[in-house]
Scaffold this active site. Structure first.
Site, PDB file in Angstrom:
ATOM      1  N   LYS A   1      -6.757  -4.834  -5.285  1.00 47.99           N
ATOM      2  CA  LYS A   1      -5.445  -5.038  -4.669  1.00 47.99           C
ATOM      3  C   LYS A   1      -5.124  -6.527  -4.592  1.00 47.99           C
ATOM      4  CE  LYS A   1      -4.821  -0.870  -1.900  1.00 47.99           C
ATOM      5  NZ  LYS A   1      -4.278  -0.348  -0.640  1.00 47.99           N
TER       6      LYS A   1
ATOM      7  N   GLU B   1      -1.403  10.679   4.279  1.00 44.87           N
ATOM      8  CA  GLU B   1      -2.497  10.336   3.372  1.00 44.87           C
ATOM      9  C   GLU B   1      -2.558  11.427   2.304  1.00 44.87           C
ATOM     10  OE1 GLU B   1      -4.680   7.756   3.306  1.00 44.87           O
ATOM     11  OE2 GLU B   1      -3.724   6.750   5.008  1.00 44.87           O
TER      12      GLU B   1
ATOM     13  N   ASP C   1      -0.281   5.055   0.949  1.00 43.56           N
ATOM     14  CA  ASP C   1      -0.535   6.055   1.990  1.00 43.56           C
ATOM     15  C   ASP C   1      -0.472   5.449   3.386  1.00 43.56           C
ATOM     16  OD1 ASP C   1      -0.991   8.292   0.268  1.00 43.56           O
ATOM     17  OD2 ASP C   1      -2.959   7.467  -0.219  1.00 43.56           O
TER      18      ASP C   1
ATOM     19  N   ASP D   1       0.859  -1.179   0.000  1.00 42.71           N
ATOM     20  CA  ASP D   1       0.000   0.000   0.000  1.00 42.71           C
ATOM     21  C   ASP D   1       0.903   1.238   0.000  1.00 42.71           C
ATOM     22  OD1 ASP D   1      -2.316   1.661   0.461  1.00 42.71           O
ATOM     23  OD2 ASP D   1      -1.763   1.707   2.579  1.00 42.71           O
TER      24      ASP D   1
ATOM     25  N   SER E   1      -2.211   1.043  -4.764  1.00 50.65           N
ATOM     26  CA  SER E   1      -2.803   2.015  -3.853  1.00 50.65           C
ATOM     27  C   SER E   1      -4.220   2.390  -4.251  1.00 50.65           C
ATOM     28  CB  SER E   1      -1.929   3.284  -3.839  1.00 50.65           C
ATOM     29  OG  SER E   1      -2.539   4.315  -3.106  1.00 50.65           O
ATOM     30  N   GLY E   2      -5.026   2.668  -3.245  1.00 52.01           N
ATOM     31  CA  GLY E   2      -6.330   3.253  -3.481  1.00 52.01           C
ATOM     32  C   GLY E   2      -6.239   4.751  -3.719  1.00 52.01           C
TER      33      GLY E   2
ATOM     34  N   ARG F   1     -15.116  11.617  -1.666  1.00 59.02           N
ATOM     35  CA  ARG F   1     -13.967  12.490  -1.427  1.00 59.02           C
ATOM     36  C   ARG F   1     -13.532  13.199  -2.705  1.00 59.02           C
ATOM     37  NH1 ARG F   1      -9.911   8.448   1.506  1.00 59.02           N
ATOM     38  NH2 ARG F   1     -10.957   7.016   0.083  1.00 59.02           N
TER      39      ARG F   1
ATOM     40  N   ASP G   1      -2.184  -0.669   5.866  1.00 60.43           N
ATOM     41  CA  ASP G   1      -2.680  -0.220   7.165  1.00 60.43           C
ATOM     42  C   ASP G   1      -4.189  -0.099   7.274  1.00 60.43           C
ATOM     43  OD1 ASP G   1      -3.258   3.202   7.148  1.00 60.43           O
ATOM     44  OD2 ASP G   1      -2.530   2.164   5.380  1.00 60.43           O
TER      45      ASP G   1
END
Length: 297
Positions: free
Chosen positions: A221, A97, A90, A88, A176-177, A133, A244
């Site tokens: 992922k 982040e 962030d 990952d 990563s998202g 977001r 995380d």
């Protein structure tokens, strides 16, 4: 003859060295052999028998050592070094982040951070949270991405982890998202072989509030993990994953070694292999690497 299990202890270097009494406590709990030093004052391996009914489990060991700010990993000796790394970005490879930091600069930080917390804690599904977001960024200048990038900081040990695994023929991927705008740059900085993320749509120098292409979420992922192992011709047990947040759980649970790195409470409840104090260097010690073998340049 080597024992079939090993208890690896890693200290948080900022809190001080790995104390002899912590090693002695851990060794007694697992009835282990003499410790093998992986890094003086930082990490040791304690060869030990496999856990049996009535013996100390990893939860007990971790709780016993917590006052010393020491991470403990109880693993099989065989197959410790992994052929694949999927990480990952962030709050794992980088300290912050990036989406939250972007929102702060654009004046919608509190709203975005609240959605991020709900998503990372598993209170809101990832896809919905990301769409909400990104929508808050609509019409904002894309030039602020450069400002965020200037403040991005790699987590301690990030380059060492990636470069050391690559030196030993590991395939590395940043998945990563977050946004590809950042994953591409972070991947280049660390030396990842591949990187994947969500593409932020930009038109006429402004963020549109939409994503270009499908959302890369928890299932994607895990899909990348499965693809990488298949391409390499190895099984999932030969892979190391780290992250995380809630969107990392599928890949953490699927890999042979999935490490919850300074993770959210809901992640720690599910993933028992955890790094709660130490840096990303712990991922190399977990594989039996000695500090002298790390690539540090």
């Amino acid at each position: 003859m080597s024992l079939p299990a090993v208890l690896t202890l890693i200290a948080d270097r900022e809190s001080g060295p790995l104390k002899p009494e912590a090693i002695d406590m851990a060794r007694a709990l697992v009835k282990g052999n003499a410790p093998i030093v992986l890094s003086p004052g930082e990490a040791v391996d304690i060869p030990c028998p496999p856990p049996r009914p009535g013996s100390a489990n990893i939860t007990t060991i971790r709780a016993t050592l917590a006052p010393y700010r020491v991470d403990a990993l109880l693993l099989k000796t065989r197959g410790r070094r992994r052929a694949i790394l999927v990480a990952d970005m962030d709050s794992t490879i980088v300290t912050g982040e990036t989406l939250d930091e972007l929102a702060d600069l654009l004046g919608c930080g509190e709203e975005v951070a609240a959605i991020t917390r709900a998503s990372m804690n598993g209170e809101l599904d990832f896809e919905t949270a990301l769409e909400q977001r990104v929508a808050l960024l609509a019409g904002k200048p894309a030039s602020v991405l450069e400002q965020v990038w200037e403040s991005v900081t790699l987590t301690e040990g990030a380059r060492e982890l990636v470069q050391t695994m690559r030196k030993h023929n590991g395939r590395t991927a940043l998945v990563s998202g977050g946004f590809t705008w950042f994953t591409q740059r972070v991947a280049e900085l660390c030396g990842f072989d591949e990187n994947y993320g969500n593409e932020l749509e930009i038109a006429d120098g402004r963020i549109t509030g939409h994503l270009a292409g499908p959302i890369l979420g928890p299932d994607a992922k895990r899909d990348h993990l499965e693809r990488l192992t298949a391409e390499r011709g190895v099984q999932l047990r030969a892979a190391l994953t780290t992250g995380d947040g809630a969107n990392d759980i599928p890949m953490l649970a699927s890999a042979g070694l999935g490490l919850a790195f300074h993770a959210k409470p809901n992640v720690r409840r599910i993933i028992s292999t955890q790094i709660n104090f130490a840096s990303l260097r712990a991922h190399l010690f977990a594989q039996g690497y000695h500090a002298r073998d790390f690539v540090t340049d």
